[in-house]
Design a protein around this motif. Structure first.
Motif, PDB file in Angstrom:
ATOM      1  N   LEU A 149       3.141   5.800  -5.909  1.00  0.00           N
ATOM      2  CA  LEU A 149       2.679   5.979  -7.295  1.00  0.00           C
ATOM      3  C   LEU A 149       1.656   7.110  -7.373  1.00  0.00           C
ATOM      4  CD1 LEU A 149       2.316   2.324  -8.626  1.00  0.00           C
ATOM      5  CD2 LEU A 149       3.770   4.127  -9.595  1.00  0.00           C
ATOM      6  N   ALA A 150       0.770   7.180  -6.370  1.00  0.00           N
ATOM      7  CA  ALA A 150      -0.255   8.227  -6.371  1.00  0.00           C
ATOM      8  C   ALA A 150       0.393   9.609  -6.216  1.00  0.00           C
ATOM      9  CB  ALA A 150      -1.256   7.981  -5.239  1.00  0.00           C
ATOM     10  N   ALA A 192       4.203   2.524 -13.078  1.00  0.00           N
ATOM     11  CA  ALA A 192       3.227   1.527 -12.600  1.00  0.00           C
ATOM     12  C   ALA A 192       3.258   0.255 -13.441  1.00  0.00           C
ATOM     13  CB  ALA A 192       1.825   2.126 -12.608  1.00  0.00           C
ATOM     14  N   ASP A 210       3.762   1.427  -1.694  1.00  0.00           N
ATOM     15  CA  ASP A 210       4.128   1.591  -3.110  1.00  0.00           C
ATOM     16  C   ASP A 210       2.994   2.285  -3.863  1.00  0.00           C
ATOM     17  OD1 ASP A 210       6.561   0.330  -2.749  1.00  0.00           O
ATOM     18  OD2 ASP A 210       5.777  -1.654  -3.283  1.00  0.00           O
ATOM     19  N   ALA A 211       1.767   1.893  -3.547  1.00  0.00           N
ATOM     20  CA  ALA A 211       0.608   2.518  -4.206  1.00  0.00           C
ATOM     21  C   ALA A 211       0.550   4.009  -3.842  1.00  0.00           C
ATOM     22  CB  ALA A 211      -0.680   1.806  -3.778  1.00  0.00           C
ATOM     23  N   GLU A 229       0.833  -1.219   0.000  1.00  0.00           N
ATOM     24  CA  GLU A 229       0.000   0.000   0.000  1.00  0.00           C
ATOM     25  C   GLU A 229       0.866   1.267   0.000  1.00  0.00           C
ATOM     26  OE1 GLU A 229       0.064  -2.472   2.193  1.00  0.00           O
ATOM     27  OE2 GLU A 229      -0.695  -1.892   4.171  1.00  0.00           O
TER      28      GLU A 229
END
Ligand SMILES: Cc1cc2nc3c(=O)[nH]c(=O)nc-3n(C[C@H](O)[C@H](O)[C@H](O)COP(=O)(O)OP(=O)(O)OC[C@H]3O[C@@H](n4cnc5c(N)ncnc54)[C@H](O)[C@@H]3O)c2cc1C
Length: 301
Positions: free
Chosen positions: A197-198, A212, A193-194, A191
């Protein structure tokens, strides 16, 4: 490795400008340390558009070191570094042991392991154990977990920062990073890493889409933060022979080289490269002194 970009000429602005120049010279002298040079720090709205020219044209940074544009500040000597080269070169041979406690021993200190056995008796101790330094002397350090993510095989012509950052490395593009106060676990979390990316997608959606689509790997570690976001470098109050060098937050690679020289000079009673007011700004007992001043002002009223 970038400086904190503070406008004006207060102690934080002067500390980071001096530390940045010092750090660039130190990394330039270390073969293999620098992977890439130059970064663009993206403007965050009107505020930065007005602030950037004042910083770039101000007296603290060398002429031409920074170029302010409407969208970004170019930091020409920002460096992408290889810590695997820098840290061993500067640390020298390391005897890795956990120090669980310190006891006064004559004019020096006894270092104790977790079983209470003596590891060494030394003249001088410098606590530089990141957030763990707080447990060895009563220091105002707070842990801030951070995770950075690497997208294997991705490329980037130049490092970019904006609160988040993305940098070219040997393995791909490294980007991040998360900030979670008071967390000390270091297992990588998908989460996070997410979230990284966001963060990139918020400013650079094209880059985020490319990252991504690649295999991701990540690493988490713990920063040491202080209440005023400036490092701790100097003697620990009322403990002769005990010093601290920590509290770097997310900028250790910029400020540590200068503050290490300052601390070495302080220990050896040599002239420090830091002006006296900047030495005060990083002195570990500044919080106690400020609290004492506040108390004496209140009682004088
Ligand atoms: C995700 C992330 C991204 C970052 N990005 C950047 C960046 O872009 N630029 C930048 O300048 N900085 C960045 N930082 C911050 C940088 O990593 C720190 O400022 C720097 O590592 C601080 O160095 P240090 O030597 O003070 O502490 P650390 O690097 O934390 O080293 C402390 C050492 O002390 C040892 N230790 C701990 N406890 C004990 C004990 N009891 N006994 C003996 N040894 C002990 C540890 O094993 C470790 O080796 C980032 C940090 C994170 C987490």
């Amino acid at each position: 490795m970038t400086p904190r970009l503070d406008a004006g000429d207060g102690p934080p602005a002067r500390l980071f400008a001096q530390a940045f120049r010092h750090a660039v010279a130190a990394y330039d002298a270390l073969p293999g340390a620098i992977l890439a040079r130059g970064a663009d720090h993206l403007a965050d709205g009107e505020k930065d558009a007005g602030r950037f020219p004042r910083i770039a044209d101000g007296p603290l940074h060398d002429p031409g070191a920074l170029t302010a544009g409407p969208q970004a500040m170019a930091i020409h000597d920002a460096l992408v570094l290889d810590p695997a080269v820098v840290v061993p070169a500067w640390a020298g041979p390391v005897d890795r042991r956990q120090v669980a406690g310190l006891q006064p021993a004559g004019p020096g200190w006894r270092l104790l392991d977790p079983a209470g056995d003596t590891l060494a008796v030394v003249d001088v101790v410098v606590l530089c154990a990141g957030p763990a330094s707080a447990a060895l002397a009563d220091l105002p350090l707070r842990p801030v977990r951070g995770q950075a993510t690497v997208a294997a095989g991705a490329g980037l012509p130049r490092a970019v920062s904006f609160g988040g950052y993305a940098i070219p490395t040997r393995d791909g593009v490294l980007f991040g990073a998360t900030h979670q106060r008071d967390r000390t676990d270091t297992d990588p979390r998908p989460e996070d890493d997410a979230a990284n990316l966001a963060l990139i997608a918020g400013r650079l959606p094209g880059l985020a889409a490319d990252l991504a689509a690649r295999p991701l790997s990540s690493r988490a570690a713990i920063r040491a933060a202080t209440p005023d976001h400036l490092p701790l470098a100097g003697p620990v109050a009322d403990r002769p022979g005990l010093f601290v060098l920590s509290g770097f937050g997310g900028r250790g690679f910029c400020v540590a080289p200068l503050l290490a020289d300052h601390l070495a000079a302080t220990i050896l009673a040599y002239p420090s490269p830091l002006p006296a007011d900047l030495a005060d700004a990083v002195a570990p007992d500044r919080f106690r002194k400020r609290a004492l001043r506040r108390t004496s002002q209140t009682s004088a009223r």
